[in-house]
Design an enzyme around this catalytic site. Structure first.
Site, mmCIF file in Angstrom:
data_model
loop_
_atom_site.group_PDB
_atom_site.id
_atom_site.type_symbol
_atom_site.label_atom_id
_atom_site.label_comp_id
_atom_site.label_asym_id
_atom_site.label_seq_id
_atom_site.Cartn_x
_atom_site.Cartn_y
_atom_site.Cartn_z
ATOM 1 N N ASN A 89 0.868 -1.179 0.000
ATOM 2 C CA ASN A 89 0.000 0.000 0.000
ATOM 3 C C ASN A 89 0.904 1.228 0.000
ATOM 4 O O ASN A 89 1.464 1.582 1.030
ATOM 5 C CB ASN A 89 -0.892 -0.045 1.254
ATOM 6 C CG ASN A 89 -1.712 1.217 1.431
ATOM 7 O OD1 ASN A 89 -1.802 2.051 0.532
ATOM 8 N ND2 ASN A 89 -2.322 1.364 2.603
ATOM 9 N N TRP A 90 1.013 1.836 -1.164
ATOM 10 C CA TRP A 90 1.958 2.960 -1.297
ATOM 11 C C TRP A 90 1.401 4.246 -0.693
ATOM 12 O O TRP A 90 2.102 5.243 -0.600
ATOM 13 C CB TRP A 90 2.319 3.183 -2.761
ATOM 14 C CG TRP A 90 3.069 2.051 -3.411
ATOM 15 C CD1 TRP A 90 3.444 0.856 -2.828
ATOM 16 C CD2 TRP A 90 3.559 1.986 -4.760
ATOM 17 N NE1 TRP A 90 4.118 0.078 -3.727
ATOM 18 C CE2 TRP A 90 4.206 0.738 -4.929
ATOM 19 C CE3 TRP A 90 3.496 2.859 -5.851
ATOM 20 C CZ2 TRP A 90 4.806 0.363 -6.138
ATOM 21 C CZ3 TRP A 90 4.085 2.479 -7.061
ATOM 22 C CH2 TRP A 90 4.732 1.250 -7.194
ATOM 23 N N LYS A 91 0.133 4.247 -0.332
ATOM 24 C CA LYS A 91 -0.520 5.432 0.241
ATOM 25 C C LYS A 91 -0.297 6.648 -0.678
ATOM 26 O O LYS A 91 -0.263 6.481 -1.886
ATOM 27 C CB LYS A 91 -0.028 5.656 1.671
ATOM 28 C CG LYS A 91 -0.175 4.381 2.521
ATOM 29 C CD LYS A 91 0.025 4.593 3.985
ATOM 30 C CE LYS A 91 -0.157 3.260 4.703
ATOM 31 N NZ LYS A 91 -0.032 3.379 6.152
ATOM 32 N N HIS A 133 -9.513 1.344 4.770
ATOM 33 C CA HIS A 133 -8.240 1.508 5.487
ATOM 34 C C HIS A 133 -8.445 2.461 6.669
ATOM 35 O O HIS A 133 -9.232 3.415 6.576
ATOM 36 C CB HIS A 133 -7.172 2.055 4.531
ATOM 37 C CG HIS A 133 -5.812 2.028 5.131
ATOM 38 N ND1 HIS A 133 -5.368 3.015 5.980
ATOM 39 C CD2 HIS A 133 -4.816 1.120 5.046
ATOM 40 C CE1 HIS A 133 -4.136 2.703 6.387
ATOM 41 N NE2 HIS A 133 -3.779 1.565 5.827
ATOM 42 N N GLU A 142 -6.796 4.848 7.721
ATOM 43 C CA GLU A 142 -6.567 6.271 7.411
ATOM 44 C C GLU A 142 -7.796 6.878 6.737
ATOM 45 O O GLU A 142 -8.095 8.050 6.942
ATOM 46 C CB GLU A 142 -5.300 6.420 6.554
ATOM 47 C CG GLU A 142 -4.053 6.189 7.397
ATOM 48 C CD GLU A 142 -2.866 5.615 6.647
ATOM 49 O OE1 GLU A 142 -2.847 5.667 5.398
ATOM 50 O OE2 GLU A 142 -1.960 5.086 7.318
ATOM 51 N N GLU A 165 -5.406 -4.832 10.624
ATOM 52 C CA GLU A 165 -4.385 -3.806 10.836
ATOM 53 C C GLU A 165 -4.675 -3.038 12.123
ATOM 54 O O GLU A 165 -5.469 -2.081 12.107
ATOM 55 C CB GLU A 165 -4.371 -2.820 9.671
ATOM 56 C CG GLU A 165 -4.069 -3.440 8.332
ATOM 57 C CD GLU A 165 -3.497 -2.418 7.366
ATOM 58 O OE1 GLU A 165 -2.366 -2.614 6.919
ATOM 59 O OE2 GLU A 165 -4.175 -1.419 7.079
ATOM 60 N N GLY A 213 2.386 2.413 10.755
ATOM 61 C CA GLY A 213 3.335 3.514 10.595
ATOM 62 C C GLY A 213 4.059 3.913 11.872
ATOM 63 O O GLY A 213 4.675 4.969 11.931
ATOM 64 N N SER A 231 3.340 -1.922 10.391
ATOM 65 C CA SER A 231 4.789 -1.976 10.641
ATOM 66 C C SER A 231 5.404 -3.329 10.294
ATOM 67 O O SER A 231 6.280 -3.829 10.997
ATOM 68 C CB SER A 231 5.106 -1.590 12.091
ATOM 69 O OG SER A 231 4.728 -0.241 12.335
ATOM 70 N N GLY A 281 2.829 -1.074 4.306
ATOM 71 C CA GLY A 281 2.860 0.341 3.964
ATOM 72 C C GLY A 281 4.290 0.796 3.719
ATOM 73 O O GLY A 281 4.848 0.615 2.637
ATOM 74 N N GLY A 282 4.890 1.372 4.744
ATOM 75 C CA GLY A 282 6.217 1.981 4.622
ATOM 76 C C GLY A 282 7.254 1.124 3.906
ATOM 77 O O GLY A 282 7.957 1.610 3.013
#
Ligand code: PGA
Length: 253
Positions: A9-11, A95, A97, A167, A173, A213, A234-235
């Protein structure tokens, strides 16, 4: 045996040239990988150029959201048909976010999910508790409410075409991942819940990813748990080498 699924997930990261470079690097490194489902979820404007890089490979393409109406006067929104025409097979829905910053609710998650399924997209439905909810001992109650809300009115066949991502919000994150035991406990609970909603056979086949994470260092232990069927990353998905290591860790489980 459930096949592992690892999604990046590149956000809101990567311009078009940066996205092309990252997709190309992931593609080149994973050319021989056929035992894991790999999915890249770039921002909307990157979908077509990323698809150009990965079409004809085993790597799938996913969007990070969609709107539930078919088409029309909805400025700024993106439809399921648009995603399909851009080469998507997957779409992330709900998600944390989106829930936190953009007013997403279980009801709107349900609407998006219905549209995605009607269009033949595979939804990756995100659920997870906040830190204060975990601390209050409410984790299972929270994720159960999210799953029941998201899947409300769906047939067993429709449920079987989804992927769930567990999640925990406190792990996203933050560099603090759930321990493999914490993840397993919730994944097992979610599988039982799906069993109640859609039957044991569908629950046994449904893939439940862990997200929050995930790194090359912790991915193997997390995905060794019996009910952890992959990762939503993600990251670490923004770096080809780190993402590829996570996919390789999945391939060994
Ligand atoms: P993270 O994000 O890996 O950066 O924690 C995961 C996610 O939000 O899907």
């Amino acid at each position: 045996m459930r096949r592992k699924i690892v999604a990046g997930n590149w956000k809101m990261n990567k311009t078009v040239p940066e996205a092309v470079e990252l997709a190309r690097a992931v593609r080149d490194a994973l050319a021989d990988e056929s035992t894991v489902d790999v999915v890249l979820c770039p921002p909307f404007v990157d979908l077509v150029p990323v698809h150009e890089q990965i079409k004809g490979t085993n790597i799938g393409l996913g969007a990070q959201n969609l709107f539930w109406e078919e088409k029309g006067a909805y400025t700024g929104e993106i439809s399921a048909a648009m995603l399909l025409s851009a080469g998507c097979q997957y779409v992330i829905i709900g998600h944390s976010e989106r829930r936190q910053y953009f007013g997403e609710t279980d009801e709107t998650v349900n609407k998006r999910l219905r549209r995605a399924l009607a269009a033949g997209l595979t939804p990756i439905v995100c659920v997870g508790e906040k830190l204060e909810e975990r601390q209050a001992g409410r984790t299972k109650e929270v994720v159960e409410g999210q799953v029941r809300g998201a899947f409300s009115g769906l047939s067993g066949e429709e449920v079987s075409r989804t992927v769930i991502a567990y999640e925990p919000v406190w792990a996203i994150g933050t560099g603090v991942n759930a321990t493999p035991e914490q993840a397993q406990e919730v994944h097992e609970f979610l599988r039982e819940l799906i069993g109640d909603l859609a039957g044991k056979q569908i629950a046994e086949g449904l893939r439940i990813q862990y997200g929050g994470s995930v790194t090359p260092e912790n991915a193997g232990d997390l995905m060794s748990q019996p009910d952890v069927d992959g990762a939503l990353v993600g990251g670490a998905s923004l770096d080809a080498e780190r993402f590829v290591k996570i996919v390789k860790a999945a391939a060994q489980r």
